[in-house]
Design an enzyme around this catalytic site. Structure first.
Site, PDB file in Angstrom:
ATOM      1  N   ASP A 259       0.878  -1.156   0.000  1.00 31.02           N
ATOM      2  CA  ASP A 259       0.000   0.000   0.000  1.00 31.02           C
ATOM      3  C   ASP A 259       0.933   1.228   0.000  1.00 31.02           C
ATOM      4  OD1 ASP A 259      -2.278   1.609   0.466  1.00 31.02           O
ATOM      5  OD2 ASP A 259      -1.869   1.580   2.624  1.00 31.02           O
TER       6      ASP A 259
ATOM      7  N   ASN B 155      11.741   5.152   9.222  1.00 28.83           N
ATOM      8  CA  ASN B 155      12.950   4.923   8.437  1.00 28.83           C
ATOM      9  C   ASN B 155      13.292   6.098   7.536  1.00 28.83           C
ATOM     10  OD1 ASN B 155      14.941   3.206   6.704  1.00 28.83           O
ATOM     11  ND2 ASN B 155      13.390   3.929   5.262  1.00 28.83           N
TER      12      ASN B 155
ATOM     13  N   TYR C  94      22.116  16.469  10.485  1.00 28.81           N
ATOM     14  CA  TYR C  94      21.834  15.020  10.460  1.00 28.81           C
ATOM     15  C   TYR C  94      22.378  14.348  11.717  1.00 28.81           C
ATOM     16  CZ  TYR C  94      21.890  10.189   8.586  1.00 28.81           C
ATOM     17  OH  TYR C  94      21.710   8.839   8.373  1.00 28.81           O
TER      18      TYR C  94
ATOM     19  N   ILE D 283      25.872   1.175   4.963  1.00 31.96           N
ATOM     20  CA  ILE D 283      25.051   0.322   4.111  1.00 31.96           C
ATOM     21  C   ILE D 283      24.988   0.978   2.735  1.00 31.96           C
ATOM     22  CG2 ILE D 283      22.795  -0.825   3.892  1.00 31.96           C
ATOM     23  CD1 ILE D 283      24.100  -1.337   6.637  1.00 31.96           C
TER      24      ILE D 283
ATOM     25  N   THR E 283      23.361   2.320  -0.144  1.00 33.24           N
ATOM     26  CA  THR E 283      22.018   2.667  -0.621  1.00 33.24           C
ATOM     27  C   THR E 283      22.171   3.940  -1.443  1.00 33.24           C
ATOM     28  OG1 THR E 283      21.508   4.150   1.212  1.00 33.24           O
ATOM     29  CG2 THR E 283      20.979   1.804   1.534  1.00 33.24           C
TER      30      THR E 283
ATOM     31  N   MET F 289      21.411   6.809  -0.554  1.00 30.55           N
ATOM     32  CA  MET F 289      21.928   7.872   0.315  1.00 30.55           C
ATOM     33  C   MET F 289      23.453   7.861   0.385  1.00 30.55           C
ATOM     34  SD  MET F 289      21.128   8.473   4.354  1.00 30.55           S
ATOM     35  CE  MET F 289      22.572   7.859   5.193  1.00 30.55           C
TER      36      MET F 289
END
Ligand SMILES: NC(=O)c1ccc[n+]([C@@H]2O[C@H](COP(=O)([O-])OP(=O)(O)OC[C@H]3O[C@@H](n4cnc5c(N)ncnc54)[C@H](OP(=O)(O)O)[C@@H]3O)[C@@H](O)[C@H]2O)c1
Ligand SMILES: NC(=O)c1ccc[n+]([C@@H]2O[C@H](COP(=O)([O-])OP(=O)(O)OC[C@H]3O[C@@H](n4cnc5c(N)ncnc54)[C@H](O)[C@@H]3O)[C@@H](O)[C@H]2O)c1
Lengths: 253, 251
Positions: free
Chosen positions: A64, A92, A156, A189, A191, A193
Site C-alpha cells: 500500500d 525509516n 543530520y 550500508i 544505498t 543515500m
C-alpha cells in the site's frame, strides 16, 4: 569478501499485522518492507513522489503506498489521519540530503528528528488500540552519526543522536501501556543515500578497513534487526538501540 | 522459527534458569546441544525431559577451574566434532558490603563469572573460527550500572562486556562474532540463595528495585535474544552488549 555470508532467515509470523514503513521506496526501508510482507504483514510504505509507479527501478506493487514529505507538517498530519489501524511503525525515512548538498541544519532536524516525533504523536492513538500478539511497537532508524561526528552533516548528526534519546523517552512514556519503542543503528550500508561514498573506492575501502567484519552491510541485515525488535521475540526489549555495524563501534567507548 | 539444524551449540549453566531454557530452545530449533554445568545430575535430568535425543550431550564441569573448563570444551568438540555457537551462561550472584567482602568470595565470583570465559573461549575458538561461529556471553544490567553491594558482581559482569567486545574485535576478520547480553533481573533460581548483606541500607536497594522492568523478565525473553544473536539474522551484529531489561537502563 573472502568468505560467504551465513544465510537463512527466521520464520517470523506477522500475519494480520499492519506495518507502516516510512521511506519504503528504496534502501533500508524497502528491504524492511519486503521482509515484513514476506512474513505476512500488510505493509504501507511512503515515498516523496505522487505514485509508486514513479519509482521505475523497484516493483512496489505489493505494498500500500502513501505520499509523504517529512518537510511538511501538513503532509505528516494527512498521513496520520489516513491510517486507521497500525501495529508497527518503522520510522525509516530520512537521510543526509545527498552527500554534496546537505540539507540545511533546520531542514535536516525537521526530516530526521521532528518528523519522527510528529509521526509518533499522530500515530500513537492507533498503536495504543492495536491488539497484536507481539504488542505494538515503534522502531526508529538511527545512524552511525548518532555516535560519531562527521564534518559534513551537522544537522543530520545532531538529529540522529537525538533519535536515540527520543527512543528512550518514548519507551519510558508508553512502556506501562505495553507499547515498546526501540531503534536500530546501522553501520555503513550501500544505498542511494550513501552511493557517492560507496562508489568512491578510497572511502569504500576506508570503511572496510575500519569495520572489524571488513565489509559494508546489506539493507537486509538492518531489516533483520527491525523485524526482531518488532516481534514477540523482543517483547521485553524496550528503549534499546541495536547496533548493526559489523563491529565498527567496538573500538570505541 | 530459526533453523539451527546441523549446528552444534555449547551452553554452560544448562542445568538451570537462562542456560537451561536456552539449551531447550536451541534443541527445539534443531541444534545439537552440549549441556554443561557443575550440576551434572541437573543437566542429565534436562536431557531426560527432552527425550534423551542423540542431539543432546551432557557434561559436568566446574567453571572455577581452568583444567575443568578446557576438558569440558575438548569433550564437547570430541563428541559432536564441531562447534557453531558458544553460550557462556554459567554464573553466580551475590551481594556484599565492600568493607566486609572476604577476598576468597571475591576471587570465587571473578573466577566463575569472568575468568571461566577466558578458559572456555580460548579452548573453543579454533573450532569457532573453523565454523565461522559465534559467542554469546551472559553479562547483566549490573555490567553497565552501579548496584549497591554489587562491587564484585558488577565488576565481573562489566568484565564480561569488555571480554566479549575484545573477542569481537580480534576475530571479526576470521568470521567469528561475539556479543553480550545484559538482562535486568530475571525470575530464576539464582536469587534463591541471594541475600543482601546484614545492615544493608534498604533505601539503596529499594531505589534499584523501583526501576521500571526490574526483575520482571521471563527466561524466554532472554533466550529469544540469545537465539537472534546466534542466528544468521544477526550476521552483521558483533561487539554489542544487548539490554533486555524492559527499559530499566533507558531511564
Ligand atoms: N545507508 C546507510 O548507510 C545508513 C546508515 C545509517 C542510517 N541510515 C538511515 O536509514 C534510513 C534509510 O536510508 P537509506 O540508506 O535506505 O536511504 P535511501 O535509499 O535514500 O532511502 C531513503 C528513503 O527515505 C525517503 N525520504 C528521504 N527524505 C525524505 C523526506 N524529506 N520526506 C519523506 N521521505 C523522505 C526516500 O523517499 P524517496 O524515494 O521518495 O526519495 C526513501 O524512501 C534513513 O533514516 C537514514 O538516515 C542509513
Ligand atoms: N537471573 C537474573 O536476573 C540475571 C540477570 C542478569 C544476568 N544473569 C546471569 O545469567 C546467568 C545465568 O543465571 P540464571 O539466572 O539462569 O541462574 P541459575 O542459578 O538459575 O543458573 C546458573 C547455572 O550455572 C551453574 N553454575 C554456577 N556455578 C557454576 C560453576 N562453578 N561451574 C559450572 N556451572 C556453574 C549452576 O549450576 C546453574 O545451573 C548468570 O551468569 C547470571 O549472572 C542473570
Amino acid at each position: 569478501m573472502a568468505n560467504s555470508l551465513p544465510t537463512g532467515r527466521a520464520a517470523y509470523d506477522f500475519n494480520g499485522l499492519k506495518v507502516l514503513v516510512t521511506g519504503g521506496t528504496a534502501g533500508i526501508g524497502l528491504a524492511t518492507a519486503q521482509y515484513f510482507a514476506d512474513a505476512g504483514a500488510t505493509v504501507t510504505i511512503t515515498g516523496t513522489r505522487e505514485a509508486p509507479q514513479q519509482y521505475s527501478d523497484e516493483d512496489l506493487g505489493r505494498f500500500d503506498y502513501r505520499q509523504l514529505s517529512l518537510l511538511s507538517r501538513d503532509s505528516i498530519d494527512a498521513l496520520c489521519a489516513s491510517v486507521d489501524a497500525l501495529d508497527v511503525l518503522v520510522n525509516n525515512a530520512g537521510g543526509t540530503g545527498g552527500a554534496q548538498t546537505p540539507y540545511a541544519f533546520e531542514e535536516s532536524v525537521q526530516v530526521n528528528l521532528n518528523a519522527v516525533w510528529q509521526l509518533c504523536q499522530g500515530l500513537l492513538p492507533r498503536l495504543h488500540e492495536a491488539s497484536a500478539p507481539c504488542g505494538a511497537s515503534i522502531v526508529n532508524v538511527a545512524s552511525e552519526m548518532s555516535l560519531y561526528a562527521s564534518p559534513w552533516f551537522p544537522g543530520y548528526g545532531a538529529a540522529k543522536a537525538a533519535v536515540v534519546q527520543l527512543t528512550k523517552t518514548l519507551a519510558a512514556q508508553h512502556g506501562a501501556a505495553g507499547l515498546r519503542c526501540n531503534a536500530v543503528l546501522p553501520g555503513s550500508i550501500p544505498t542511494r543515500m550513501t552511493r557517492s561514498f560507496a562508489d568512491d573506492e578510497a572511502i569504500h575501502d576506508a570503511v572496510c578497513q575500519r569495520t572489524p567484519q571488513q565489509r559494508w552491510g546489506d539493507p537486509a541485515e538492518i531489516a533483520s534487526a527491525v523485524l526482531f525488535l518488532a516481534s514477540a521475540e523482543a517483547s521485553f526489549v524496550n528503549g534499546h538501540t541495536l547496533v548493526v555495524d559489523g563491529g565498527y563501534s567496538i573500538t570505541d567507548a | 522459527m530459526y533453523d539451527f539444524s546441523g549446528q552444534v551449540v555449547l551452553v554452560t549453566g544448562a542445568a538451570s534458569g537462562i542456560g537451561r531454557a536456552s539449551a531447550e530452545r536451541f534443541f527445539a530449533e534443531g541444534a545439537s546441544v552440549v549441556l554443561a554445568d557443575r550440576n551434572l545430575e541437573g543437566v542429565q535430568s534436562v536431557a531426560r525431559e527432552l527425550g534423551q535425543d542423540e542431539r543432546l550431550h551432557c557434561l559436568g564441569f566446574d567453571a572455577i577451574d581452568r583444567a575443568s573448563c578446557i576438558d569440558m570444551v575438548n569433550d564437547a568438540l570430541g563428541h559432536f566434532g564441531r562447534l557453531d555457537v558458544l553460550c557462556n551462561i554459567a554464573g553466580i550472584a551475590g551481594g556484599w558490603r565492600l568493607e566486609d567482602m572476604p577476598p576468597a568470595d571475591w576471587q570465587r565470583m571473578i573466577d566463575i563469572n569472568l575468568n571461566s570465559l577466558f578458559h572456555i573461549t580460548q579452548a573453543a575458538i579454533p573450532a569457532l573460527v573453523e565454523s565461522r561461529g559465534n559467542v554469546i556471553n551472559m553479562s547483566s544490567a549490573s555490567g553497565k550500572q552501579g548496584q549497591p553491594y554489587g562491587t564484585c558482581y558488577c565488576a565481573s559482569k562489566a568484565g564480561v562486556i569488555g571480554f566479549s567486545k575484545a573477542v569481537a574485535a580480534e576475530f571479526a576478520s576470521r568470521g567469528v562474532r561475539s556479543n553480550a547480553i545484559c538482562p535486568g533481573g530475571v525470575k530464576t533460581p539464582i536469587y534463591d540463595n541471594y541475600t543482601f548483606p546484614e545492615n544493608a541500607e534498604m533505601a539503596l536497594i529499594d531505589r534499584m528495585r523501583s526501576l521500571p522492568g526490574f526483575g520482571e523478565a521471563e527466561v524466554s525473553d532472554i533466550t529469544a535474544m540469545i537465539l537472534f544473536l546466534a542466528s544468521s539474522e544477526a550476521r552483521f551484529v558483533t561487539g554489542v552488549a544487548f539490554d533486555v531489561d524492559g527499559g530499566q537502563l533507558a531511564l
